[in-house]
Structures are given as structure tokens and as C-alpha cells.
Scaffold this active site. Structure first.
Site, PDB file in Angstrom:
ATOM      1  N   VAL A  69       0.832  -1.201   0.000  1.00 17.76           N
ATOM      2  CA  VAL A  69       0.000   0.000   0.000  1.00 17.76           C
ATOM      3  C   VAL A  69       0.871   1.258   0.000  1.00 17.76           C
ATOM      4  CG1 VAL A  69      -1.875   1.216   1.170  1.00 17.76           C
ATOM      5  CG2 VAL A  69      -1.820  -1.279   1.195  1.00 17.76           C
ATOM      6  N   ALA A 120       9.677   6.388   5.430  1.00 11.98           N
ATOM      7  CA  ALA A 120      10.454   5.450   6.253  1.00 11.98           C
ATOM      8  C   ALA A 120      10.144   4.033   5.800  1.00 11.98           C
ATOM      9  CB  ALA A 120      10.078   5.616   7.724  1.00 11.98           C
ATOM     10  N   LYS A 138      -6.599  -1.310   9.777  1.00  7.39           N
ATOM     11  CA  LYS A 138      -7.877  -1.677  10.421  1.00  7.39           C
ATOM     12  C   LYS A 138      -7.686  -2.309  11.786  1.00  7.39           C
ATOM     13  CE  LYS A 138      -6.333  -4.641   7.282  1.00  7.39           C
ATOM     14  NZ  LYS A 138      -6.268  -4.998   5.888  1.00  7.39           N
ATOM     15  N   GLY A 156     -10.839  -1.571   1.303  1.00  3.91           N
ATOM     16  CA  GLY A 156      -9.837  -1.051   0.359  1.00  3.91           C
ATOM     17  C   GLY A 156     -10.274   0.211  -0.354  1.00  3.91           C
ATOM     18  N   GLY A 204      -0.394  -9.859  -3.120  1.00  7.20           N
ATOM     19  CA  GLY A 204      -0.413  -8.734  -2.167  1.00  7.20           C
ATOM     20  C   GLY A 204      -1.783  -8.469  -1.573  1.00  7.20           C
ATOM     21  N   GLU A 216      -3.094 -10.603   4.316  1.00  9.52           N
ATOM     22  CA  GLU A 216      -2.390  -9.943   5.418  1.00  9.52           C
ATOM     23  C   GLU A 216      -1.018 -10.568   5.611  1.00  9.52           C
ATOM     24  OE1 GLU A 216      -3.766  -7.218   7.149  1.00  9.52           O
ATOM     25  OE2 GLU A 216      -4.900  -7.495   5.323  1.00  9.52           O
ATOM     26  N   ASP A 254      -9.434 -10.341  10.172  1.00  8.59           N
ATOM     27  CA  ASP A 254      -9.369  -9.117   9.365  1.00  8.59           C
ATOM     28  C   ASP A 254     -10.789  -8.570   9.115  1.00  8.59           C
ATOM     29  OD1 ASP A 254      -7.824  -7.317   7.372  1.00  8.59           O
ATOM     30  OD2 ASP A 254      -9.409  -8.199   6.141  1.00  8.59           O
ATOM     31  N   LYS A 303     -12.683  -4.938  10.403  1.00 14.82           N
ATOM     32  CA  LYS A 303     -13.425  -4.010   9.542  1.00 14.82           C
ATOM     33  C   LYS A 303     -14.881  -3.878   9.997  1.00 14.82           C
ATOM     34  CE  LYS A 303     -10.381  -5.252   5.699  1.00 14.82           C
ATOM     35  NZ  LYS A 303     -10.152  -6.250   4.655  1.00 14.82           N
ATOM     36  N   GLY A 357      -5.164  -4.634  -2.541  1.00 14.93           N
ATOM     37  CA  GLY A 357      -4.253  -4.371  -3.660  1.00 14.93           C
ATOM     38  C   GLY A 357      -3.654  -2.973  -3.559  1.00 14.93           C
TER      39      GLY A 357
HETATM   40  N1  HSE Z   1      -6.128  -8.914   3.569  1.00 16.76           N
HETATM   41  C1  HSE Z   1      -7.130  -7.984   3.240  1.00 16.76           C
HETATM   42  C2  HSE Z   1      -8.103  -8.661   2.284  1.00 16.76           C
HETATM   43  C3  HSE Z   1      -6.497  -6.766   2.605  1.00 16.76           C
HETATM   44  O1  HSE Z   1      -7.813  -9.735   1.764  1.00 16.76           O
HETATM   45  O2  HSE Z   1      -9.169  -8.138   2.062  1.00 16.76           O
HETATM   46  C4  HSE Z   1      -7.352  -5.562   2.642  1.00 16.76           C
HETATM   47  O3  HSE Z   1      -7.696  -5.168   3.922  1.00 16.76           O
END
Ligand code: HSE
Length: 436
Positions: free
Chosen positions: A14, A43, A105, A134, A187, A190, A201, A205, A302
Site C-alpha cells: 500500500v 520510512a 484496520k 480497500g 499482495g 495480510e 481481518d 473491519k 491491492g
Molecule cells: N487482507 C485484506 C483482504 C487486505 O484480503 O481483504 C485488505 O484489507
């Protein structure tokens, strides 16, 4: 007017996408923001990455604390992820009077209450659009676009990796591990992919969505969380035969007794738009009392889609730099002193339909025993499938769909069915949501 100087923490998927979008769309972004926005400092642990990204004029460091304390930086963009040191860095940035944009998140779900309070005290903003779904601007839609409504429920496919795995299982019968490895390589997953497949995850959210929908503090520990690891290709196929798709869904619903917050695999009628959201795509369905149902769809993960949300937040912060902190959009949509202490329902008090799959002896009376257990608890059967036994086998799969029932009653029924001699192993249960 001088451009706003941004400091980036993290140049991963990201972070790299954010640097790219800020550079490639700089002119268009300045026209929208009314002021230039420059990436001044970044950084990253691996500075080779900065070379790959062509960050020629950007000041680089391997020490994120240097960005947080740099006097020129007005907006700190935290894209490191995880709980710590992200929490400490963000709190320090706030204490140093900097605005913060984050896609994290986990950080917001667990430490958002503390972070927002500190930001309020210091008069700075913490923006987190990229933390949920996203690239879909769902935070802005619920917090601002639906501000007139009493929101009744929110249901979302909010983990792209889990959705990708379920889609590939249904369409191609591919093995779970292979699809997960692919999502990691792309990508989407997580850093710890168990967060994707165990539902953590999505629970992060959903915590955020529930707060901005209902005006309650962030309460990650109250989300009932189940992942997709127990879903088999047989379940996916049986659901299809019954006219349903299995999706990993986050649901937050206001009821008379309190608020339901849960993430779990869910059968959804295949005629619903959201049941047809496939691959890594996300979608969130929001039911408001004035507007009715609204559906938001887009890429949930992504580099560039997530960067789209991060940069939109940077533009938002830039536009409001001069506005009175008391009159900015509140972090959790409702004024901080108006957040409600509404009860969150334990899972046993939530209500859904159920898909049940069990292995039973192929002999007279078996079905009667199973249906008696359900009938005794006022659980009504909606649909039923039984296959002929495979050659040489004495057991069959029995699949039942029930009407909406209290989860506690279903737990009792399943325990009683599992105690029957004619039923072997555990009963598979997947919740059903008609979303109407
Ligand atoms: N790992 C998360 C997903 C990435 O697959 O939705 C976005 O938060």
C-alpha cells in the site's frame, strides 16, 4: 500556497501504491485539494524499495520515529500495519500536532477509541478510509452520505482473500492452500494470512463499520468471529444446488434487544447482487430507514485500489486543515459525547437461518428422529436434500435449510442431533442470510 508535506511510514504494497498515486496524479490531486501535496519523507526498513519506486527527491530513513517528529511534516501516513509500533507512532504523531492517515484496520478496531480521543484533544484528524474495503469509499458513504438515516443493518464481503478462495473453490475446485498462496503473492493477504482465513481481518473491519453505522464505541472484542477454514467443496456444491452461494460475510444489525456483530461464512440466495461479488472484490450492503438498501462494490485490496482511499484521505485532510476541529466530520460519524452504550448481543441471542449438513445411517426412521429434534424446538425446515448412498456406503449426507431461529435453540438442536447413534461425526452448520 506552499504544498502540504506528507511523511509515509512503510513502503510495502500500500505504501508503494500511495507513493505512485501521489506522484502520477499530482496535478489532478492539487486541482482537487486546492493545494499541492508532496511526499516529502518516507520510512522503510528496505530503502532499495524507494529506489525501485523512483522516489528521487523524497527524504528517506529506516527510522519511522524520524518522520513522526520531523517539523516539516504535516500529515503522517501510517502504512506499516499491525498493532505495535503503529499505535505508539500514531499517538506520538498526534501529540506532535500532526494529522494522521492510516489504512490500518487492526489499529483502528483495537485502539481507535484511544486514538480518536487523543486526536480530538489535540485538534488533529485521523482518517482511515482505506481501513475498510480497500478502495471502496464506504466510510465516507456511511459517515456522510447516509447521515440522514437510522441505519438498520450492514452486511459486507470485506475480506478479499477469503472471497477469492471461496470463489476459486466454487468455480474451479482448486485446493484451499494453493489459492491462499496465490492471494499472498498478489499482495491481497495480510502479513499473517490466518487473519484472512480465520475472519479476524473481517472482524476488524466490521468493528469499524458497526461503530460508524450505529454510533457506538469500537468494540472488537464483542465481534463473534468465524473464518472459512471449515468450508468444504461439498458445502459449496450443496449450497449451489439449493440456490445459494457461500460468502464470508460481516453482519452488524440493530435489533430490539441490542446490536448483532458477527463475521462468518454465510449462505446468500444467488439472486442477490452481493452473492455475485466474486474474486478479490468486496461489497457492502447498507440498509437505512430513509434510503432503503444501498450497495457499494469495488476492489477491497491491492496496491493502487487501497492507495486510492489513502490519497483521498490525504486530500480530505488537506482541504480541512484550516477548519475548526469542532466542526469537522466526527471520527466515528456521531459526536464523541453522543456515542451510545448499546448492548452487543451474545451469539446465542442472534437470529439467522441455518444450513445443516450431517452424515447419517441410511435406514428407516433416521429422518424422523432428526426432524423431531428440530420440531421440538420450533425450528422449521425450509428445504431438504438427501443423496443416495455411494456404492458400498451405509451412510448418506443429509442437508437441511431452516427458517430463521435463535442461535441458542440451534446450538441445543445440533447437540441433540450429534448425540443420535444414527448420526456420525459433527453437524456442519453455516448461517443463512436472505438480506431482504
Ligand atoms: N487482507 C485484506 C483482504 C487486505 O484480503 O481483504 C485488505 O484489507
Amino acid at each position: 500556497m506552499n504544498p502540504v508535506k506528507v511523511g509515509l511510514l512503510g513502503l510495502g504494497t500500500v505504501g508503494g501504491g500511495t507513493a505512485t498515486v501521489l506522484k502520477d496524479n499530482a496535478d489532478e490531486i492539487a486541482r482537487r485539494a486546492g493545494r499541492g501535496i508532496v511526499l516529502d519523507m518516507a520510512a522503510a526498513l528496505d530503502l532499495e524499495r524507494a529506489v525501485e519506486l523512483g522516489l528521487g527527491d523524497v527524504r528517506l530513513t529506516t527510522d519511522a520515529w524520524e518522520v513522526v517528529k520531523d517539523p516539516d511534516i504535516e500529515i503522517v501516513v501510517e502504512l506499516i500495519g499491525g498493532y505495535s509500533p503503529a499505535r505508539e507512532l500514531v499517538l506520538q504523531a498526534i501529540d506532535n500536532g500532526k494529522h494522521v492517515v492510516t489504512a490500518n484496520k487492526a489499529l483502528i478496531a483495537l485502539h481507535g477509541n484511544e486514538i480518536f480521543q487523543r486526536a480530538q484533544e489535540r485538534g488533529v484528524m485521523v482518517a482511515f478510509e482505506a481501513a475498510v474495503a480497500g478502495g471502496i469509499p464506504i466510510i465516507k458513504a456511511v459517515r456522510e452520505g447516509l447521515a440522514a438515516n437510522k441505519i438498520q443493518w450492514v452486511a459486507g464481503i470485506i475480506n478479499g482473500t477469503a472471497n477469492y478462495i471461496l470463489t476459486e473453490m466454487r468455480d474451479k475446485g482448486r485446493p484451499f492452500d494453493e489459492v491462499l498462496a496465490e492471494a499472498q503473492a498478489l499482495g491481497y493477504a495480510e502479513a499473517d494470512p490466518t487473519f484472512d482465513i480465520e475472519g479476524v481481518d473481517a472482524a476488524h473491519k466490521l468493528t469499524i463499520l458497526a461503530s460508524i453505522a450505529f454510533g457506538i464505541p469500537l468494540q472488537f472484542d464483542k465481534v463473534n468471529t468465524e473464518g472459512i477454514t471449515g468450508i468444504t467443496t461439498e458445502d459449496v456444491a450443496y449450497a449451489g444446488e439449493l440456490g445459494y452461494r457461500i460468502k464470508h460475510l460481516g453482519v452488524a444489525r440493530r435489533t430490539d434487544g441490542g446490536i448483532e456483530m458477527r463475521v462468518h461464512p454465510t449462505l446468500i440466495p444467488e439472486r442477490r447482487l452481493i452473492a455475485n461479488v466474486d474474486g478479490v472484490m468486496n461489497a457492502v450492503l447498507v440498509q437505512g430507514d430513509a434510503v432503503g438498501p444501498t450497495l457499494y462494490y469495488g476492489a477491497g485490496a491491492g496496491a493502487l485500489p487501497t492507495a486510492s482511499a489513502v490519497v483521498a484521505d490525504i486530500v480530505d485532510v488537506t482541504r480541512t486543515l484550516t477548519s475548526d476541529p469542532e466542526n469537522r466530520v466526527p471520527h466515528l460519524a456521531f459526536q464523541p459525547d453522543a456515542l451510545a452504550d448499546t448492548r452487543i448481543l451474545p451469539m446465542a441471542e442472534t437470529q439467522t437461518g441455518f444450513y445443516l449438513r450431517m452424515r447419517a445411517k441410511d435406514q428407516p426412521g433416521v429422518l424422523a428422529e432428526i426432524t423431531r429434534i428440530l420440531g421440538d424446538r420450533q425450528i422449521s425446515i425450509e428445504a431438504f436434500v438427501q443423496k443416495e448412498p455411494a456404492a458400498g456406503e451405509a451412510e448418506v449426507d443429509i442437508i437441511l435449510l431452516t427458517q430463521v431461529v435463535r442461535e441458542g435453540a440451534m446450538n441445543e438442536a445440533i447437540a441433540a442431533i450429534e448425540r443420535l447413534d444414527v448420526v456420525s461425526g459433527q453437524v456442519t452448520r453455516i448461517r443463512v442470510e436472505t438480506l431482504n
